[in-house]
Design a protein around this motif. Sequence first.
Motif, PDB file in Angstrom:
ATOM      1  N   ALA A  72       0.824  -1.210   0.000  1.00 20.51           N
ATOM      2  CA  ALA A  72       0.000   0.000   0.000  1.00 20.51           C
ATOM      3  C   ALA A  72       0.860   1.262   0.000  1.00 20.51           C
ATOM      4  N   MET A  73       2.064   1.177   0.559  1.00 17.45           N
ATOM      5  CA  MET A  73       2.957   2.334   0.588  1.00 17.45           C
ATOM      6  C   MET A  73       3.819   2.420  -0.669  1.00 17.45           C
ATOM      7  N   GLN A  74       3.722   1.405  -1.525  1.00 19.23           N
ATOM      8  CA  GLN A  74       4.497   1.329  -2.769  1.00 19.23           C
ATOM      9  C   GLN A  74       6.009   1.365  -2.517  1.00 19.23           C
ATOM     10  N   LEU A  75       6.445   0.534  -1.586  1.00 20.08           N
ATOM     11  CA  LEU A  75       7.877   0.420  -1.329  1.00 20.08           C
ATOM     12  C   LEU A  75       8.555  -0.253  -2.510  1.00 20.08           C
ATOM     13  N   THR A  76       9.750   0.174  -2.803  1.00 22.75           N
ATOM     14  CA  THR A  76      10.542  -0.496  -3.828  1.00 22.75           C
ATOM     15  C   THR A  76      11.124  -1.765  -3.204  1.00 22.75           C
ATOM     16  N   PRO A  77      11.562  -2.704  -4.010  1.00 17.46           N
ATOM     17  CA  PRO A  77      12.206  -3.896  -3.439  1.00 17.46           C
ATOM     18  C   PRO A  77      13.413  -3.531  -2.554  1.00 17.46           C
ATOM     19  N   ALA A  78      14.167  -2.512  -2.961  1.00 18.40           N
ATOM     20  CA  ALA A  78      15.334  -2.092  -2.168  1.00 18.40           C
ATOM     21  C   ALA A  78      14.889  -1.508  -0.829  1.00 18.40           C
ATOM     22  N   GLN A  79      13.822  -0.716  -0.826  1.00 18.07           N
ATOM     23  CA  GLN A  79      13.310  -0.159   0.438  1.00 18.07           C
ATOM     24  C   GLN A  79      12.813  -1.263   1.355  1.00 18.07           C
ATOM     25  N   LEU A  80      12.119  -2.237   0.786  1.00 15.26           N
ATOM     26  CA  LEU A  80      11.609  -3.336   1.598  1.00 15.26           C
ATOM     27  C   LEU A  80      12.760  -4.143   2.195  1.00 15.26           C
ATOM     28  N   ALA A  81      13.773  -4.430   1.401  1.00 20.98           N
ATOM     29  CA  ALA A  81      14.931  -5.180   1.904  1.00 20.98           C
ATOM     30  C   ALA A  81      15.641  -4.400   3.009  1.00 20.98           C
ATOM     31  N   ALA A  82      15.818  -3.096   2.812  1.00 22.08           N
ATOM     32  CA  ALA A  82      16.479  -2.267   3.825  1.00 22.08           C
ATOM     33  C   ALA A  82      15.635  -2.212   5.097  1.00 22.08           C
ATOM     34  N   THR A  83      14.329  -2.150   4.953  1.00 19.05           N
ATOM     35  CA  THR A  83      13.427  -2.126   6.113  1.00 19.05           C
ATOM     36  C   THR A  83      13.495  -3.446   6.862  1.00 19.05           C
ATOM     37  N   GLN A  84      13.552  -4.554   6.139  1.00 22.28           N
ATOM     38  CA  GLN A  84      13.659  -5.859   6.790  1.00 22.28           C
ATOM     39  C   GLN A  84      14.979  -5.987   7.552  1.00 22.28           C
ATOM     40  N   ARG A  85      16.075  -5.454   6.975  1.00 23.42           N
ATOM     41  CA  ARG A  85      17.366  -5.466   7.678  1.00 23.42           C
ATOM     42  C   ARG A  85      17.287  -4.598   8.939  1.00 23.42           C
ATOM     43  N   LEU A  86      16.680  -3.439   8.793  1.00 20.07           N
ATOM     44  CA  LEU A  86      16.521  -2.524   9.925  1.00 20.07           C
ATOM     45  C   LEU A  86      15.732  -3.192  11.044  1.00 20.07           C
ATOM     46  N   MET A  87      14.675  -3.872  10.689  1.00 22.16           N
ATOM     47  CA  MET A  87      13.838  -4.568  11.665  1.00 22.16           C
ATOM     48  C   MET A  87      14.643  -5.661  12.381  1.00 22.16           C
ATOM     49  N   ALA A  88      15.398  -6.433  11.620  1.00 23.22           N
ATOM     50  CA  ALA A  88      16.199  -7.512  12.201  1.00 23.22           C
ATOM     51  C   ALA A  88      17.262  -6.960  13.151  1.00 23.22           C
ATOM     52  N   GLU A  89      17.918  -5.875  12.757  1.00 25.73           N
ATOM     53  CA  GLU A  89      18.937  -5.267  13.608  1.00 25.73           C
ATOM     54  C   GLU A  89      18.319  -4.734  14.901  1.00 25.73           C
ATOM     55  N   MET A  90      17.163  -4.074  14.770  1.00 25.46           N
ATOM     56  CA  MET A  90      16.487  -3.536  15.948  1.00 25.46           C
ATOM     57  C   MET A  90      16.096  -4.659  16.894  1.00 25.46           C
ATOM     58  N   GLN A  91      15.525  -5.717  16.367  1.00 24.06           N
ATOM     59  CA  GLN A  91      15.106  -6.827  17.224  1.00 24.06           C
ATOM     60  C   GLN A  91      16.297  -7.496  17.901  1.00 24.06           C
ATOM     61  N   GLU A  92      17.387  -7.654  17.184  1.00 26.58           N
ATOM     62  CA  GLU A  92      18.574  -8.272  17.778  1.00 26.58           C
ATOM     63  C   GLU A  92      19.081  -7.440  18.955  1.00 26.58           C
ATOM     64  N   SER A  93      19.195  -6.134  18.757  1.00 23.94           N
ATOM     65  CA  SER A  93      19.659  -5.257  19.836  1.00 23.94           C
ATOM     66  C   SER A  93      18.679  -5.253  21.000  1.00 23.94           C
ATOM     67  N   ALA A  94      17.390  -5.106  20.700  1.00 22.98           N
ATOM     68  CA  ALA A  94      16.374  -5.041  21.755  1.00 22.98           C
ATOM     69  C   ALA A  94      16.287  -6.365  22.512  1.00 22.98           C
ATOM     70  N   ARG A  95      16.420  -7.489  21.816  1.00 22.71           N
ATOM     71  CA  ARG A  95      16.387  -8.797  22.491  1.00 22.71           C
ATOM     72  C   ARG A  95      17.542  -8.945  23.470  1.00 22.71           C
ATOM     73  N   SER A  96      18.727  -8.563  23.027  1.00 21.79           N
ATOM     74  CA  SER A  96      19.905  -8.667  23.873  1.00 21.79           C
ATOM     75  C   SER A  96      19.746  -7.808  25.123  1.00 21.79           C
ATOM     76  N   LEU A  97      19.296  -6.578  24.938  1.00 27.44           N
ATOM     77  CA  LEU A  97      19.068  -5.683  26.082  1.00 27.44           C
ATOM     78  C   LEU A  97      17.932  -6.200  26.959  1.00 27.44           C
ATOM     79  N   GLY A  98      16.894  -6.735  26.348  1.00 26.30           N
ATOM     80  CA  GLY A  98      15.765  -7.281  27.100  1.00 26.30           C
ATOM     81  C   GLY A  98      16.185  -8.439  27.982  1.00 26.30           C
ATOM     82  N   ALA A  99      17.047  -9.298  27.467  1.00 27.18           N
ATOM     83  CA  ALA A  99      17.549 -10.425  28.261  1.00 27.18           C
ATOM     84  C   ALA A  99      18.341  -9.909  29.460  1.00 27.18           C
ATOM     85  N   ARG A 100      19.078  -8.836  29.264  1.00 32.46           N
ATOM     86  CA  ARG A 100      19.842  -8.250  30.374  1.00 32.46           C
ATOM     87  C   ARG A 100      18.915  -7.637  31.420  1.00 32.46           C
ATOM     88  N   VAL A 101      17.822  -6.997  30.977  1.00 31.69           N
ATOM     89  CA  VAL A 101      16.846  -6.450  31.928  1.00 31.69           C
ATOM     90  C   VAL A 101      16.265  -7.579  32.772  1.00 31.69           C
TER      91      VAL A 101
END
Length: 183
Positions: A72-101
């Motif tokens: 619906a937002m008309q993301l390009t394949p490159a934008q979608l791939a970059a967004t998926q990488r961004l999401m994975a990086e965010m989750q990895e960092s947040a998971r690690s910090l969450g485990a420490r909490v």
Amino acid sequence: MRRTLTALALLVAGPVWANTPSPYAGMTDRPIRALSAEQQADLLAGRGMGLALAAELNGWPGPAHVIELAGAMQLTPAQLAATQRLMAEMQESARSLGARVIEEERALDRAFSDRSITPADLSARTARIAVLQGEIRDVHLRTHLAQAALLNAEQIAAYSRLRGYADGTPQHGGPMPGGHRHH
């Protein structure tokens, strides 16, 4: 006279709450009393838990919802791939910090349980937990900044509309996320 009778009636009746169980009564069986199972699962999964609302509700998209709305937002394949990488990086960092909490909360709970807690120890432990919680929020908010930089003004406006935020324009007069100015 009326005040005296009211005070006397309250005194004789006794506090209503005296025999009412605490709303926390069922929490004594938790492995970590300060965290519910759901809160622990959210921390371990790197979920947002509303920590990025300052960004989200001011026109800065988050990657999880951008991925959901990619077509619906008309993301390009490159934008979608970059967004998926961004999401994975965010989750990895947040998971690690969450485990420490969770570990810090477990140690705090244990210190209270075994009666080894001291005022100095308490201050140090709560300070560590607060720093970690701040870092988790920072990770989520920074991800919204990075996400907005991947999108153009039209996509950001579409995101806001699709998410149900007003007419799709940020609710402030400054630059739009991604460096674009709105009128």
